[in-house]
Design an enzyme around this catalytic site. Structure first.
Site, mmCIF file in Angstrom:
data_model
loop_
_atom_site.group_PDB
_atom_site.id
_atom_site.type_symbol
_atom_site.label_atom_id
_atom_site.label_comp_id
_atom_site.label_asym_id
_atom_site.label_seq_id
_atom_site.Cartn_x
_atom_site.Cartn_y
_atom_site.Cartn_z
ATOM 1 N N CYS A 98 0.810 -1.210 -0.151
ATOM 2 C CA CYS A 98 -0.062 0.148 0.013
ATOM 3 C C CYS A 98 0.884 1.233 0.040
ATOM 4 C CB CYS A 98 -0.923 -0.104 1.377
ATOM 5 S SG CYS A 98 -1.904 -1.528 1.126
ATOM 6 N N CYS A 149 -0.570 4.817 13.317
ATOM 7 C CA CYS A 149 -1.077 3.827 12.473
ATOM 8 C C CYS A 149 -0.093 4.052 11.315
ATOM 9 C CB CYS A 149 -2.329 4.216 11.870
ATOM 10 S SG CYS A 149 -3.635 4.058 13.059
HETATM 11 N N1 SAH Z 1 -2.719 -4.945 6.972
HETATM 12 C C1 SAH Z 1 -3.566 -4.575 7.801
HETATM 13 C C2 SAH Z 1 -3.505 -4.340 9.073
HETATM 14 C C3 SAH Z 1 -2.626 -3.140 9.447
HETATM 15 S S1 SAH Z 1 -2.506 -1.634 8.879
HETATM 16 C C4 SAH Z 1 -4.387 -3.564 7.035
HETATM 17 O O1 SAH Z 1 -3.761 -3.074 5.963
HETATM 18 O O2 SAH Z 1 -5.573 -3.408 7.261
HETATM 19 C C5 SAH Z 1 -3.696 -1.073 9.977
HETATM 20 C C6 SAH Z 1 -4.380 0.540 9.485
HETATM 21 O O3 SAH Z 1 -3.447 1.395 9.188
HETATM 22 C C7 SAH Z 1 -4.757 0.221 8.011
HETATM 23 O O4 SAH Z 1 -6.054 0.645 7.759
HETATM 24 C C8 SAH Z 1 -3.811 1.005 7.222
HETATM 25 O O5 SAH Z 1 -4.471 1.362 6.039
HETATM 26 C C9 SAH Z 1 -3.501 2.173 8.146
HETATM 27 N N2 SAH Z 1 -2.367 2.791 7.537
HETATM 28 C C10 SAH Z 1 -1.299 2.422 7.089
HETATM 29 N N3 SAH Z 1 -0.282 3.363 6.886
HETATM 30 C C11 SAH Z 1 -0.998 4.615 7.218
HETATM 31 C C12 SAH Z 1 -0.438 5.725 7.441
HETATM 32 N N4 SAH Z 1 0.920 6.203 7.129
HETATM 33 N N5 SAH Z 1 -1.288 6.778 8.124
HETATM 34 C C13 SAH Z 1 -2.492 6.333 8.436
HETATM 35 N N6 SAH Z 1 -2.976 5.164 8.379
HETATM 36 C C14 SAH Z 1 -2.112 4.276 7.808
HETATM 37 FE FE1 SF4 Z 2 -1.285 -2.277 3.210
HETATM 38 FE FE2 SF4 Z 2 -1.930 -3.113 5.616
HETATM 39 FE FE3 SF4 Z 2 0.356 -4.290 4.480
HETATM 40 FE FE4 SF4 Z 2 0.364 -1.773 5.300
HETATM 41 S S1 SF4 Z 2 0.212 -3.468 6.540
HETATM 42 S S2 SF4 Z 2 1.109 -2.576 3.292
HETATM 43 S S3 SF4 Z 2 -1.699 -1.020 5.001
HETATM 44 S S4 SF4 Z 2 -1.934 -4.421 3.675
#
Ligand code: SAH
Ligand code: SF4
Length: 391
Positions: free
Chosen positions: A139, A368
């Site tokens: 992501c 997060c």
């Molecule tokens: N991999 C899973 C769980 C971990 S991420 C998932 O993607 O759902 C937990 C949350 O934090 C997710 O909603 C993710 O999209 C968000 N997140 C990731 N990077 C972020 C950032 N830099 N600022 C705010 N939220 C973020």
């Molecule tokens: Fe995407 Fe969640 Fe993996 Fe971050 S931890 S790369 S938000 S799937």
């Protein structure tokens, strides 16, 4: 025929060979513990009772030393100590933020490190745990996604994070003391490093341990699993774990979601929403949380808010707006507070709760998406990220 580019899991598999050393009891299901005890010489007809006793010591009382398991015969304790250990990840560093948030860096087998975050609030204390070292997904707004090295955590390493936090919070019950109903660690969110649904069995076994009434005893309503949208595992999550579900939604068109959450290319918005429509019924949960990171000029317009409402129509939902947390080299900026409030307002007026998540522990990079273990320095290059996300 499926012409979409597959998103491979590509998890580095570390052989989990423990032939000569003692077996760690932490993370075993009750059935697996029973088999292990029988293999070590426990008579079959006693095994279930022994599991019950040992389970209580480990998960109710937080005992790690077999010598302290005083309702077991001395010889039996010696046998246990010869064959087994009760081991949890080792805390390497512990940082406490100005706002009380605690971040632990813990070391697991193979020298890998993952981060665990404890967030105290007035009415609850939430532990954010990791399910993988790094993440195979990329992501484009997430720091964890830039970490190259990945392996799945074992169930013991996942529940072990909860045990580490309970140790640090001094939260194991004291024998003989009056029962304390207030819990410092009252909620678990699988929102740390990794995609939990790419490590389904271990996450499930660990959460079963967290929910077990003879141990840590957290209600399934107090456990939230967050996924980027691994559609084929969503029904199983409802059936086999039954916890609350959060979806990293983040965009209202496939075009934008493809760039932010690349797994969308494999399972686009319509397929994801179809899988979600049945989740609350099967898992008996009240509503699904849609996580939506607010990125300046990317996904934060009024039109996005209105599209979001249309998309989730019919799904019992709450929309959690997450102000983007920056990390070094991040390609986005956080939406302004006014923009976030305007977006929240549109959603709220349509009848959905739309809380704005307050960033916690920013001063210790615990917010997060900021998690990334410093030892895993092998970074994906910017060009590689760009190629993978199509940005
Ligand atoms: N991999 C899973 C769980 C971990 S991420 C998932 O993607 O759902 C937990 C949350 O934090 C997710 O909603 C993710 O999209 C968000 N997140 C990731 N990077 C972020 C950032 N830099 N600022 C705010 N939220 C973020
Ligand atoms: Fe995407 Fe969640 Fe993996 Fe971050 S931890 S790369 S938000 S799937």
């Amino acid at each position: 025929m499926d012409t979409k580019a597959p998103i491979t899991q590509d998890v580095l598999t570390i052989p989990r060979k423990l032939p000569d050393g003692p077996t760690n009891l932490v993370g075993l299901t009750r059935d697996a513990m029973r088999d292990a005890l029988i293999a070590a010489g426990t008579p079959e007809k006693q095994a279930k009772m022994r599991v019950g006793q040992i389970w209580q010591w480990i998960y109710h009382w937080g005992v790690r030393d077999f010598a302290q398991m005083t309702n077991l015969a001395k010889d039996y304790r010696v046998m246990l100590a010869e064959n087994f250990v009760v081991a949890i990840p080792e805390v390497v560093t512990r940082q406490v933020s100005e706002d009380g948030t605690r971040k632990y860096l813990v070391r697991i087998a193979g020298g890998h490190e993952v981060e665990v975050v404890y967030i105290p609030e007035t009415d609850r204390g939430t532990l954010c745990i990791s399910s993988q070292v790094g993440c195979t997904l990329t992501c484009s707004f997430c720091h964890t996604g830039t970490q190259k090295l990945v392996r799945n955590l074992t169930a013991g390493e996942i529940i072990g994070q909860v045990m580490v936090a309970r140790d640090d919070l001094g939260e194991w019950p004291v024998p003989g003391a009056p029962k304390d109903e207030t819990r410092l660690l009252s909620n678990i969110v699988l929102m740390g490093m990794g995609e939990p649904l790419y490590n389904f069995e271990n996450v499930r076994d660990a959460m079963k341990i967290a929910m077990d009434p003879d141990g840590i005893q957290l209600s399934r309503r107090r456990i939230t699993l967050s996924t980027s949208g691994v559609v084929p595992e969503i029904a199983r999550t409802a059936q086999e774990i039954g916890c609350q579900l959060a979806i990293s939604f983040h965009a209202t068109t496939d075009e934008v979601r493809d760039t932010l959450v690349p797994i969308n290319k494999r399972w686009p918005i319509a397929e994801l929403l179809d899988a979600l429509r049945t989740y609350p019924k099967v898992s008996n949960s009240e509503r699904i949380t849609f996580e939506y990171v607010m990125l300046d000029g990317v996904n934060d317009s009024d039109a996005d808010a209105r599209r979001l409402i249309k998309l989730i129509d019919g799904i019992p939902a709450k929309i959690n707006l997450i102000p983007f947390n920056e990390w070094p080299g991040a390609p986005y900026r956080r939406s302004s507070n006014n923009r976030i409030r305007a977006f929240a307002d549109i959603i709220y007026k349509a009848g959905y709760a739309s809380p704005i998540r307050t960033p916690r522990g920013e001063d210790i990079m615990a917010a997060c998406g900021q998690l990334k273990s410093a030892t895993e320095r092998a970074r994906k290059s910017k060009a590689q990220i760009a190629q993978e996300t199509g940005l």
